[in-house]
Design an enzyme around this catalytic site. Structure first.
Site, PDB file in Angstrom:
ATOM      1  N   CYS A   1     -26.427   7.295 -21.669  1.00  0.00           N
ATOM      2  CA  CYS A   1     -27.595   7.090 -20.798  1.00  0.00           C
ATOM      3  C   CYS A   1     -28.084   8.414 -20.250  1.00  0.00           C
ATOM      4  CB  CYS A   1     -27.229   6.136 -19.667  1.00  0.00           C
ATOM      5  SG  CYS A   1     -25.627   6.513 -18.980  1.00  0.00           S
TER       6      CYS A   1
ATOM      7  N   GLU B   1     -27.907  -0.210 -12.909  1.00  0.00           N
ATOM      8  CA  GLU B   1     -27.976   1.148 -13.483  1.00  0.00           C
ATOM      9  C   GLU B   1     -28.679   1.011 -14.819  1.00  0.00           C
ATOM     10  OE1 GLU B   1     -27.066   3.650 -11.852  1.00  0.00           O
ATOM     11  OE2 GLU B   1     -25.910   2.689 -10.283  1.00  0.00           O
TER      12      GLU B   1
HETATM   13  N1  NAD Z   1     -27.762   4.254 -15.791  1.00  0.00           N
HETATM   14  C1  NAD Z   1     -26.566   4.154 -16.302  1.00  0.00           C
HETATM   15  O1  NAD Z   1     -25.554   4.457 -15.683  1.00  0.00           O
HETATM   16  C2  NAD Z   1     -26.412   3.636 -17.707  1.00  0.00           C
HETATM   17  C3  NAD Z   1     -25.169   3.712 -18.322  1.00  0.00           C
HETATM   18  C4  NAD Z   1     -25.021   3.212 -19.634  1.00  0.00           C
HETATM   19  C5  NAD Z   1     -26.088   2.657 -20.286  1.00  0.00           C
HETATM   20  N2  NAD Z   1     -27.292   2.596 -19.653  1.00  0.00           N
HETATM   21  C6  NAD Z   1     -28.434   2.034 -20.360  1.00  0.00           C
HETATM   22  O2  NAD Z   1     -28.013   0.913 -21.120  1.00  0.00           O
HETATM   23  C7  NAD Z   1     -28.839   0.772 -22.277  1.00  0.00           C
HETATM   24  C8  NAD Z   1     -27.977   0.603 -23.499  1.00  0.00           C
HETATM   25  O3  NAD Z   1     -27.112  -0.481 -23.353  1.00  0.00           O
HETATM   26  P1  NAD Z   1     -27.392  -1.912 -23.970  1.00  0.00           P
HETATM   27  O4  NAD Z   1     -28.127  -1.763 -25.260  1.00  0.00           O
HETATM   28  O5  NAD Z   1     -26.084  -2.626 -23.988  1.00  0.00           O
HETATM   29  O6  NAD Z   1     -28.351  -2.545 -22.880  1.00  0.00           O
HETATM   30  P2  NAD Z   1     -28.884  -4.049 -22.772  1.00  0.00           P
HETATM   31  O7  NAD Z   1     -29.720  -4.108 -21.552  1.00  0.00           O
HETATM   32  O8  NAD Z   1     -29.455  -4.500 -24.047  1.00  0.00           O
HETATM   33  O9  NAD Z   1     -27.561  -4.914 -22.556  1.00  0.00           O
HETATM   34  C9  NAD Z   1     -26.707  -4.713 -21.446  1.00  0.00           C
HETATM   35  C10 NAD Z   1     -25.984  -6.015 -21.144  1.00  0.00           C
HETATM   36  O10 NAD Z   1     -26.943  -6.973 -20.678  1.00  0.00           O
HETATM   37  C11 NAD Z   1     -26.800  -8.171 -21.423  1.00  0.00           C
HETATM   38  N3  NAD Z   1     -28.096  -8.848 -21.464  1.00  0.00           N
HETATM   39  C12 NAD Z   1     -29.072  -8.756 -22.395  1.00  0.00           C
HETATM   40  N4  NAD Z   1     -30.115  -9.539 -22.066  1.00  0.00           N
HETATM   41  C13 NAD Z   1     -29.786 -10.151 -20.905  1.00  0.00           C
HETATM   42  C14 NAD Z   1     -30.453 -11.054 -20.050  1.00  0.00           C
HETATM   43  N5  NAD Z   1     -31.665 -11.519 -20.338  1.00  0.00           N
HETATM   44  N6  NAD Z   1     -29.831 -11.443 -18.915  1.00  0.00           N
HETATM   45  C15 NAD Z   1     -28.608 -10.987 -18.599  1.00  0.00           C
HETATM   46  N7  NAD Z   1     -27.923 -10.126 -19.383  1.00  0.00           N
HETATM   47  C16 NAD Z   1     -28.499  -9.705 -20.518  1.00  0.00           C
HETATM   48  C17 NAD Z   1     -26.291  -7.717 -22.775  1.00  0.00           C
HETATM   49  O11 NAD Z   1     -25.713  -8.793 -23.466  1.00  0.00           O
HETATM   50  C18 NAD Z   1     -25.306  -6.639 -22.350  1.00  0.00           C
HETATM   51  O12 NAD Z   1     -24.087  -7.204 -21.944  1.00  0.00           O
HETATM   52  C19 NAD Z   1     -29.705   2.003 -22.294  1.00  0.00           C
HETATM   53  O13 NAD Z   1     -30.951   1.686 -21.758  1.00  0.00           O
HETATM   54  C20 NAD Z   1     -28.957   2.971 -21.369  1.00  0.00           C
HETATM   55  O14 NAD Z   1     -29.768   3.964 -20.783  1.00  0.00           O
HETATM   56  C21 NAD Z   1     -27.474   3.062 -18.383  1.00  0.00           C
END
Ligand code: NAD
Length: 521
Positions: A317, A283
């Site tokens: 999001c 997501e």
């Molecule tokens: N579509 C949905 O339902 C939904 C819901 C909530 C948030 N979001 C999205 O999430 C984002 C905001 O959240 P964020 O800043 O925590 O996102 P992010 O992608 O920076 O981080 C999400 C998670 O992924 C981990 N991560 C980072 N790099 C990684 C890698 N290379 N490999 C594996 N894991 C890794 C982070 O440590 C964290 O736990 C926005 O883009 C938002 O739109 C989407």
């Protein structure tokens, strides 16, 4: 096991002083910092490598967490793999019962959990309370769904043959969560995986390890065996190490587009000797547009757009990021939105009078300010001059107009309190612009003509379209949530099909024509 029909957990009635007082007490009683360990089975390693602070007051340390090493990521997967057989063999009703007890654990502590989410992620009270309720909803909803799924599906039966379709858990699920729903999203993904008999390693966001710890505590308190749910705090590298591990069968991810794409690439790399294809439930981000037609009721549209764009500082999001308004209504809408934004107050999440809290961290504040400066240079920035508290990652809410069609402000997910407004010829023009985006998470429409509503519903590619209301606040069971195209793999959290992502279908066909008699001697 027969359970009462699912109903959403009621949110607190915060207009009542008594309810607000309970939250204030919980906030006063919060013992900080919370210590979030690497927690594998019964082994806990505490550490202070990750310092999670209050975005509204960065001097306040909310949680201290260990950062998992690649070795710990591997150990967590191995422990989860070892626990898989027995959790998978646990009857679905017993697994569901554990989830329901976890829900009860959260319900009993709802004020304290909301207080922690408020401090760790600057969630205003109502949002923090809704986050707790959504986590409870996921537990209750998936518990019921897993019992139903366990009964299998009906197939065509013919004489002499018995056909059976059952769903089996896939194995170890790596749950990688974001910070913006610090309880609900990790709990939702973990609960879906556990309900269907998988074991879980949870990597919470580095900005919210304290809330991640509470998720694991709730599940273990409910009776999920310690081997079946591990906590692996860490930065992105810990998530990457976890996802890469060959013992992981499913990666359940919610977060940004670039990380989601990287995880899809990781899963596509099937090393020699691998015994399973990794499945990715992703997501991802969005660039969510609200269409306002010429006949829209602006009394309805203005507050709904303001809430969708600036609630939780635009960090949901589903938040509104662009408004595509019919040219006939453009001037009026801009004027009215400008007035509404001028009335928003920016302030700490625990202040009931504040509308826009801090954004999650310094880098986020810098990013939002960068886009606001770009909007001001390219076009016109309205607002952006609200009084800000002295400490904390606050950004003034603003509206950008008169931007170039190719502006990054119109294309990128900014994830902050900055809303772009454009005029369009008509609804089709608006839909062409949405179609060109790639992202397809949420969208809104304000229009009175039912034919317009139907036409937009048919053409708009988003996962969740909201008509004549705000575009945030999806409820479990009522608005299954998730994006299409570049916004995700098309799964719908809180919907009837979500659990299918966590299982593999198995069909058994038996020849029931007996040739001779089986005699038990
Ligand atoms: N579509 C949905 O339902 C939904 C819901 C909530 C948030 N979001 C999205 O999430 C984002 C905001 O959240 P964020 O800043 O925590 O996102 P992010 O992608 O920076 O981080 C999400 C998670 O992924 C981990 N991560 C980072 N790099 C990684 C890698 N290379 N490999 C594996 N894991 C890794 C982070 O440590 C964290 O736990 C926005 O883009 C938002 O739109 C989407």
């Amino acid at each position: 096991m027969s359970l009462p029909t699912f109903a959403n957990e009621p949110t607190l009635e915060l207009r009542r002083a008594t309810e607000r007082a309970k939250l204030a007490v919980a906030l006063g009683e919060l013992v900080l910092p919370v210590r979030a360990p690497v927690w594998i089975g019964l082994d806990r390693r505490e550490g202070e490598e990750i310092v999670s602070t209050d975005p509204g007051d960065p001097e306040r340390v909310v949680a201290l967490a260990a950062a998992a090493t690649p070795g710990e990521a591997a150990a967590a997967v191995e422990a989860a793999a070892a626990a898989f057989g027995s959790w998978a063999a646990t009857p679905a009703a017993n697994r569901a019962a554990a989830l329901l007890r976890a829900a009860a654990w959260m319900r009993e502590r709802r004020h304290a959990l909301a207080a922690l989410a408020m401090r760790e992620c600057a969630k205003p009270w109502a949002e923090a309370d809704a986050d707790v309720c959504e986590a409870i909803d996921f537990l209750e909803f998936y518990a019921r769904g897993a019992i139903e799924l366990d009964a299998g599906s009906q197939l065509l039966q013919v004489p002499g043959e018995r056909n059976e379709l059952r769903y089996a858990p896939r194995g170890v699920c790596a749950v990688i969560a974001p910070w913006n729903f610090p309880l609900a999203i990790p709990m939702g993904m973990a609960a879906a995986a556990l309900a269907t008999g998988n074991t879980v390693v949870l990597k919470p966001a580095e900005q919210a390890p304290g809330c991640g710890l509470r998720v694991v505590e709730a599940l273990r308190a409910g009776g999920v065996p310690s081997g079946a749910i591990a906590l692996l705090p860490g930065e992105g590298e810990a998530g990457a190490a976890l996802a890469r591990h060959p013992g992981v069968a499913t990666i359940a991810f919610t977060g940004s587009g670039p990380v989601g794409l990287e995880l899809l690439r990781t899963a596509a790399d099937v090393p020699p000797g691998a015994r399973q294809l990794k499945r990715v439930v992703a997501e991802m981000g969005g660039k969510n547009c609200v269409i306002v037609d010429a006949d829209a009721d602006l009394d309805e549209a203005v507050p709904a757009i303001v809430e969708s764009a600036f609630g939780y500082a635009g960090q949901k999001c589903s938040a509104a990021s662009r408004v595509l308004v019919h040219e006939a209504a453009y001037d009026t809408l801009v004027e009215r939105l400008a007035g509404a934004v001028a009335g928003l107050s920016v302030g700490p999440a625990d202040d009931f009078a504040a509308d826009v809290p801090a954004v999650i961290e310094e880098a986020a504040a810098q990013r939002v300010r960068r886009y606001a400066s770009r909007a001001a240079a390219e076009g016109r920035l309205i607002g952006g001059d609200a009084e800000l508290p002295r400490a904390g990652w606050y950004c003034a809410p603003a509206i950008a107009t008169d931007l170039d069609a190719g502006s990054p402000v119109l294309r990128d997910e900014i994830f902050g309190p900055l809303l772009a407004i454009e005029h369009v010829r008509d609804v089709d023009d608006a839909l062409d612009r949405i179609d060109a985006l790639g992202y397809a998470l949420t969208s809104g429409l304000f229009a009175r003509n039912p034919r317009t509503v139907e036409a937009v519903a048919r053409r708009n590619p988003v996962g969740n379209l909201y008509v004549n209301r705000r575009i945030t606040g999806a409820m479990v069971g009522r608005q299954p949530f998730g994006g299409n195209r570049l916004s995700g793999t098309g799964t719908k959290a809180g919907g009837p099909d979500y659990l299918l992502q966590f299982v593999e279908p198995r069909v058994v066909t038996e020849n029931t024509m007996r040739h001779g008699l089986v005699v038990d001697l």
